[in-house]
Each structure stands twice: as C-alpha cells, then as structure tokens.
Write a protein that holds these residues in place. Structure first.
Motif, PDB file in Angstrom:
ATOM      1  N   LYS A   1       0.831  -0.978   0.118  1.00  0.00           N
ATOM      2  CA  LYS A   1      -0.113   0.002   0.045  1.00  0.00           C
ATOM      3  C   LYS A   1       1.008   1.221  -0.008  1.00  0.00           C
ATOM      4  CE  LYS A   1      -4.542  -1.444   1.501  1.00  0.00           C
ATOM      5  NZ  LYS A   1      -4.568  -2.230   2.558  1.00  0.00           N
TER       6      LYS A   1
ATOM      7  N   PRO B   1      -0.626   7.422  -6.050  1.00  0.00           N
ATOM      8  CA  PRO B   1      -0.958   6.275  -6.835  1.00  0.00           C
ATOM      9  C   PRO B   1      -0.779   6.654  -8.307  1.00  0.00           C
ATOM     10  CG  PRO B   1      -2.501   6.513  -5.303  1.00  0.00           C
ATOM     11  CD  PRO B   1      -1.793   7.761  -4.934  1.00  0.00           C
ATOM     12  N   GLY B   2      -0.322   5.764  -9.172  1.00  0.00           N
ATOM     13  CA  GLY B   2      -0.334   6.184 -10.490  1.00  0.00           C
ATOM     14  C   GLY B   2      -0.265   4.962 -11.392  1.00  0.00           C
ATOM     15  N   PRO B   3      -0.727   4.965 -12.762  1.00  0.00           N
ATOM     16  CA  PRO B   3      -0.831   3.699 -13.584  1.00  0.00           C
ATOM     17  C   PRO B   3       0.904   3.184 -13.818  1.00  0.00           C
ATOM     18  CG  PRO B   3      -1.091   5.757 -14.612  1.00  0.00           C
ATOM     19  CD  PRO B   3      -0.787   6.179 -13.424  1.00  0.00           C
TER      20      PRO B   3
ATOM     21  N   ARG C   1       2.524   2.226 -11.494  1.00  0.00           N
ATOM     22  CA  ARG C   1       2.902   1.123 -10.480  1.00  0.00           C
ATOM     23  C   ARG C   1       1.260   0.620 -10.087  1.00  0.00           C
ATOM     24  NH1 ARG C   1       3.180   4.759  -6.634  1.00  0.00           N
ATOM     25  NH2 ARG C   1       3.048   6.199  -8.026  1.00  0.00           N
ATOM     26  N   CYS C   2       1.191  -0.653 -10.920  1.00  0.00           N
ATOM     27  CA  CYS C   2      -0.226  -1.207 -10.761  1.00  0.00           C
ATOM     28  C   CYS C   2      -0.312  -2.416  -9.789  1.00  0.00           C
ATOM     29  CB  CYS C   2      -0.461  -1.523 -12.298  1.00  0.00           C
ATOM     30  SG  CYS C   2      -1.248  -0.399 -13.268  1.00  0.00           S
ATOM     31  N   VAL C   3      -1.422  -2.644  -9.134  1.00  0.00           N
ATOM     32  CA  VAL C   3      -1.567  -3.431  -8.082  1.00  0.00           C
ATOM     33  C   VAL C   3      -2.683  -4.451  -8.574  1.00  0.00           C
ATOM     34  CG1 VAL C   3      -1.997  -3.678  -5.695  1.00  0.00           C
ATOM     35  CG2 VAL C   3      -1.453  -1.454  -6.519  1.00  0.00           C
TER      36      VAL C   3
ATOM     37  N   PHE D   1      -5.201  -6.787  -6.373  1.00  0.00           N
ATOM     38  CA  PHE D   1      -5.451  -6.789  -4.985  1.00  0.00           C
ATOM     39  C   PHE D   1      -5.669  -8.256  -4.779  1.00  0.00           C
ATOM     40  CE2 PHE D   1      -6.500  -2.630  -6.355  1.00  0.00           C
ATOM     41  CZ  PHE D   1      -5.930  -1.793  -5.276  1.00  0.00           C
TER      42      PHE D   1
ATOM     43  N   VAL E   1      -4.603  -4.544 -15.560  1.00  0.00           N
ATOM     44  CA  VAL E   1      -3.287  -3.702 -15.265  1.00  0.00           C
ATOM     45  C   VAL E   1      -1.962  -3.794 -16.078  1.00  0.00           C
ATOM     46  CG1 VAL E   1      -3.728  -3.290 -12.734  1.00  0.00           C
ATOM     47  CG2 VAL E   1      -2.213  -5.315 -13.556  1.00  0.00           C
TER      48      VAL E   1
ATOM     49  N   ALA F   1      -7.586   4.737  -8.837  1.00  0.00           N
ATOM     50  CA  ALA F   1      -6.696   5.592  -8.221  1.00  0.00           C
ATOM     51  C   ALA F   1      -5.309   5.252  -8.926  1.00  0.00           C
ATOM     52  CB  ALA F   1      -6.428   6.010  -7.132  1.00  0.00           C
ATOM     53  N   MET F   2      -5.118   3.891  -8.790  1.00  0.00           N
ATOM     54  CA  MET F   2      -3.904   3.329  -9.329  1.00  0.00           C
ATOM     55  C   MET F   2      -3.993   2.936 -10.859  1.00  0.00           C
ATOM     56  SD  MET F   2      -4.010  -0.764  -9.435  1.00  0.00           S
ATOM     57  CE  MET F   2      -5.258  -1.654 -10.313  1.00  0.00           C
ATOM     58  N   MET F   3      -4.968   3.121 -11.516  1.00  0.00           N
ATOM     59  CA  MET F   3      -5.149   2.818 -13.095  1.00  0.00           C
ATOM     60  C   MET F   3      -5.320   4.460 -13.508  1.00  0.00           C
ATOM     61  SD  MET F   3      -7.570  -0.202 -13.919  1.00  0.00           S
ATOM     62  CE  MET F   3      -8.853  -0.084 -12.659  1.00  0.00           C
ATOM     63  N   GLY F   4      -4.702   5.489 -12.744  1.00  0.00           N
ATOM     64  CA  GLY F   4      -4.710   6.732 -13.059  1.00  0.00           C
ATOM     65  C   GLY F   4      -5.984   7.775 -13.209  1.00  0.00           C
TER      66      GLY F   4
END
Ligand SMILES: Nc1ncnc2c1ncn2[C@@H]1O[C@H](COP(=O)(O)OP(=O)(O)OP(=O)(O)O)[C@@H](O)[C@H]1O
Ligand SMILES: [Mg+2]
Lengths: 274, 266
Positions: free
Chosen positions: A68, A91-93, A95-97, A99, A165, B168-171
């Motif tokens: 996280k 957060p930004g694309p 660095r994808c997660v 879950f 992702v 958020a993580m996908m922008g």
C-alpha cells in the motif's frame, strides 16, 4: 547485524540489470487507539528491471501495508522510495496493483473492466479495442468478454484483474497474495499464466505471498519477512532453471529448506541454512 | 404447455391477485348492501364515473373529460418538485457521503428538518407562495428531498474503498473517479432513494393540491368531497395509484436506459 544468506542453488543469477525500484529504510508506524505500533522497520528493497521478486512472510507481518505504501495509497512514516529515480508520492498507472480481494467494477463487463484504464489516455477506439482483444486472449478470457464479474469464477476474476493492469504497461506490478483465495489447481494455473505473461511482457513484479511453494515457483529472488516489527530477514536468490517443475527434486529440496528455515523464525536467522 | 411457461404465466398473474380480490370484495359488499352507496358506491357506478371523467365530452357533466388536463397538471407538479429534489439531493448526498466535513455540516440540520412532519410546512408555504403551483412544488420537493439525499449519502459512503483505490492506481483522477466509480458504485442506493422520493412526491402532491388549486387530481378529490361525489373521489384515488405506479416504472426504466450500473446492479 543480521547474517545475510548467500546463494543456495548451484547457478547464480546472471546479467547485470539496472535497478528500477529502490526502497531505502522504509518505516511505518500506525498510531492506533492505545499506542503507536511499528508495523514496518527499515525495509530496503532494490528491484532490477524485469525481475520477479517474491515477498514471503507470515500473516500480519505488514506485507499488504508495504505494498500500500509502495503504491502510494498510504504515506510511509520514514524512508525513501523511488521508481526509475523519481520519488513515489501517490498512486499512478506506472505502479499497478493486483489486489487480494475482488476489486473489479461490478457494473462493467470483463472487456470493459480491462479497457477501464485505457479510457482517458487519448487512445482512439479502434486501437483500444485491439489492445483489449489482445489482453483478453493473453489471459484466455476471449469467450467471456461480455460477462459480468459476478458471473465468472474467482480465478477468472483474477485474470481480469491481471489483464486490466498489464494493459497499462506499468513499470512495476505489485501483487498482494492474488491467488491465495483460489483452490490449488486454479492457483497453479494462475502461476503458470503469470509466468508465461511475464516471459512475454517482462514486467518487474513484486509478488507478496505466504506460500513457500508459490514463492519458489515464481521468484528470481525471495525476500523473507519477519513479524513484529515487519522487516526483511533474509534475501534468497532462487537460481532454479525455468520452466520450474514442482516435482523436480531440486525444487522440492529448495522448498523444503526454505520451509524448515521459516519455521525457526524469531532468531533473525534461518537455521539449517548453509 | 411445459412447467416453466406455466410458472412464468403464474408469476405474471401474481401482482394482479390482490387487486382482483379487492374488487371482488368490493362487488360483494355493494351487491349485498353491506355498504350503503353513499359511503361506497357500486364498482359499476365508479367505473361509469371514471369513464366519463376520462373519455367524456366537457359538456356532459361536472367532471366529464377533465382527466387529461388534471393529470397533466399533477404530473407537471410532481415532475418539477421531484426534479428539484433529485437535482439537490443526489449531489449533496454523494458529497456528504464522501466528505466528512460536508457530512458534519449538513447532517444535524437535515435530520432536524426531517423530523418535522411535511404537513407542518403547509401553512408556511401558503403564506410564502400563496395557493397553488409554487406551494405544491415546494412541498413535493421538500418531502422527496430527504429519502433521495439520505440514500445517496449512504450509497456513496458504502462504495468499496478498494474500487476507488483500483481507480486511483489506474490513473483515474477525482472528476472521472466521481462519474466512473463513485456514482455507479452508489447507483443501487441512489435508485432506491429516487424511487422512494417519487412515491412521497405523489403523496405531497395531493396535499398541495388539496389547498384549493383549480386543477389536478388532488383538487378533483377535494372538489368532489364538497359536492358529495364519492364515485369521483374513488376514481381519483384509483387514478393516483395507477399513475404513481406507472411513474415508478418509467423512472426505473429510464434509469436503466441511462446508466449501465442501474441496469446491471439492480
Ligand atoms: N490502518 C491501520 N491502522 C493500524 N494498524 C494497522 C492498519 N493497517 C494494518 N495495521 C496493522 O499492521 C499489521 C500488518 O498488517 P498487514 O495487513 O500489512 O499484514 P499482512 O502481512 O498483509 O497480513 P496478511 O498476510 O494477513 O494479509 C497488522 O498487525 C495490522 O493490525
Ligand atoms: Mg495482506
């Protein structure tokens, strides 16, 4: 001073690759209702581009918290983290997660879920659709493109989570026990799928698990974590040949050693290790 | 005919069983004289009154052919009041569901105002807006606002944070996140609130129209009471029930047409 573990397997990992993810002295203290709890202490990680690293640790050692923080959802209490020499702040694309829990959008179909991150990236429809089709077939879900998440199995959901992702071409991919809720067979299938995608697309992957066999199946390098406070106890390169077979004696020997080593935790050492 | 079509046929019949039983009971008490006609007219009389009210020529009698203009007036008021409530209730609800500061700002006042029975506003509304259109719309909007607001708030609060993190993580930034994740995620609750609000809108429509506006279904009922036309009162009640139900269906249908999330999650 903790004893560092050295290469165990006959072959060393070859080739010098540039570090892409660098984490220095990362510490996280949660201020809970009673007293502050130190969940992560002095975490150091360096990941080379294209490397597949597994973080192996018992439940509650702070693995999810670590991911996280690295994804930018919560700030660290201290320490530094850089991706491609840029500090990580939110957060930004890139660095994808993936879950552990189901985090697909229930109102979107499989294809729409996969396309979600592409929208607003200025791609034209035709190209976007081609991309979606390509990733649908990469994860083997082409026949299910118009299904809703509630209509597909847990394993398929994680395939969708992976595809949505991967399509964004992240610089690193964080995976938080993504296959833990699947049955043994589906888990093995997913591990093979991940490895074949990784061979094709060569992403940098940080994969969290508490399953020794899973770590040995996947990893170039295993970071073993300790609990209370969570920190990295050992760093173990896995130099087994790929493709790895779970019934290969070398594989079994390696897994057993790692397993036995983990049971003697608490001493800051892996006893029985050469 | 196989089992499943039979079952489908039966479940299609199910909603009509209660109304049918009700009409049957009504016919029985009227035919046997259990209820005198000055209290409850015979269904046939009500049917005839309803027919003239809906299809008659204006010259034929007191209420002949007034239905279209009454229904139009009532629908317009419900639509205006309900739209006002929805336009305020959904955004404010979503905002207060997601922003603790807004929630703290609004919740005490909203709950205090909500505790006041809607009918208490009637005298004040009459003073402010006079008899008619504006008062009715004020009452309708006020009453419909609360279920819409409260459901939107709880829907927005209940959206899985994991979905927002995934966005958020996908922008996805704030604005797109609101429309692409928050609203769809809250849609089942928003839809419930809108449907409850629309139901209440009809109730308060009648209240507003009882105050002496010249047209509208509520006005017809009130007028008929003064003239002792029980049949027209019953006709009015049935028509309001039918229109309320139809407007609910139309609302549900249009939400489903407009939003994927309404289509796929409810
Ligand atoms: N927001 C929080 N506030 C306070 N303590 C927290 C918070 N989040 C996590 N913790 C604590 O941090 C510790 C590590 O939690 P975390 O979820 O990272 O563990 P984990 O290694 O992912 O475990 P698991 O394998 O069960 O998923 C736990 O003891 C937990 O109680
Ligand atoms: Mg976890």
């Amino acid at each position: 001073m903790k004893p560092r573990l050295t290469v165990v397997s006959p072959k060393a990992v070859s080739g010098v690759r540039l570090p892409i993810l660098e984490v220095r002295s990362l510490t996280k203290v949660f201020r809970s209702s009673h007293a502050p709890v130190k969940v992560l202490e002095e975490i150091d990680i360096t990941a080379a581009a294209g490397e597949l690293i597994c973080i192996l640790g018992p439940s509650g050692c702070g693995k999810s918290t670590l991911l996280k923080i690295l994804s930018g959802f919560i700030p660290p209490s201290a320490g530094e983290m850089r991706l491609d020499d840029r500090p990580i702040t939110r957060p930004g694309p890139e660095r994808c997660v993936v879950f552990q829990e189901d985090a697909l959008f229930p109102w979107l179909t499989v294809a729409e879920n996969i396309a979600f991150g592409l929208r607003g990236k200025g791609k034209d429809r035709r190209a976007a659709r081609r991309e979606v089709d390509r990733f649908l077939s990469l994860v083997g879900l082409t026949p299910y493109r118009d299904y809703l998440p509630r209509e597909i199995s847990g394993g398929m959901k994680q395939r969708v989570a992976l595809a949505r992702v991967l399509i964004l071409k992240p610089q690193v991919l964080f995976m938080d026990e993504p296959f833990a809720s699947l049955d043994a067979q589906a888990r093995e299938e997913m591990q093979n799928l991940l490895l074949s995608l990784w061979a094709k697309l060569s992403h940098t992957i940080l994969f969290v698990t508490h399953d020794v066999v899973e770590a040995v199946t996947l990893a170039d390098r295993i970071l073993v974590m300790d609990k209370n406070p969570g920190r990295i106890r050992a760093e173990i390169p896995v130099a087994l040949d790929r493709p790895r077979r779970r019934d290969d004696p070398e594989f079994i020997r390696f897994s057993r050693m790692l397993h036995d080593g983990l049971r003697g935790s608490g001493e800051g050492n892996l006893p029985g290790w050469p | 005919m196989n089992g499943s079509t039979l079952r489908n046929g039966l479940s299609g019949l199910l909603p009509w069983i209660l109304p049918a039983l009700f009409v049957l009971a009504w016919i029985i008490v009227s035919e046997t004289g259990l209820a005198p006609t000055y209290l409850l007219p015979h269904p046939e009389a009500v049917g005839r009154a309803g027919f003239t009210y809906i299809f008659g020529d204006p010259g034929q009698g007191a209420y002949a052919g007034r239905f279209l203009s009454d229904a139009g007036a009532s629908l317009f008021r419900v639509f205006m009041g309900f739209s006002l409530a929805a336009l305020l209730g959904v955004p404010l609800g979503v905002l207060s569901g997601r922003t603790p500061a807004v929630r703290r700002l609004l919740s005490t006042s909203v709950n205090a105002v909500r505790a006041v029975p809607g009918i208490c506003w009637l005298p004040l509304a009459l003073v402010w807006f006079g008899i008619g259109f504006k008062t009715t719309i004020f009452l309708v909007a006020l009453a419909a606002f609360f279920p819409i607001y409260l459901n939107a708030a709880s829907g927005a609060r209940g959206v899985d944070p994991l979905l927002l993190q995934a966005g958020a993580m996908m922008g996805v930034r704030r604005l797109r996140g609101t429309f692409a994740i928050l609203l769809p995620g809250a849609m089942p609750s928003i839809m419930t609130g809108l449907r409850l609000g629309l139901g209440i809108a009809w109730a308060y429509l009648v209240l507003g129209e009882l105050t002496g506006v010249p047209d509208g279904l509520g006005a017809v009922i009130m007028d008929a009471r003064m003239l002792g036309r029980i049949d027209i009162i019953v006709v009015g009640i049935i028509l309001i029930a039918v229109m309320g139900r139809m407007s609910d269906l139309i609302l549900k249908f249009s939400l489903r047409c407009l939003f994927k999330s309404a289509r796929r999650m409810t």
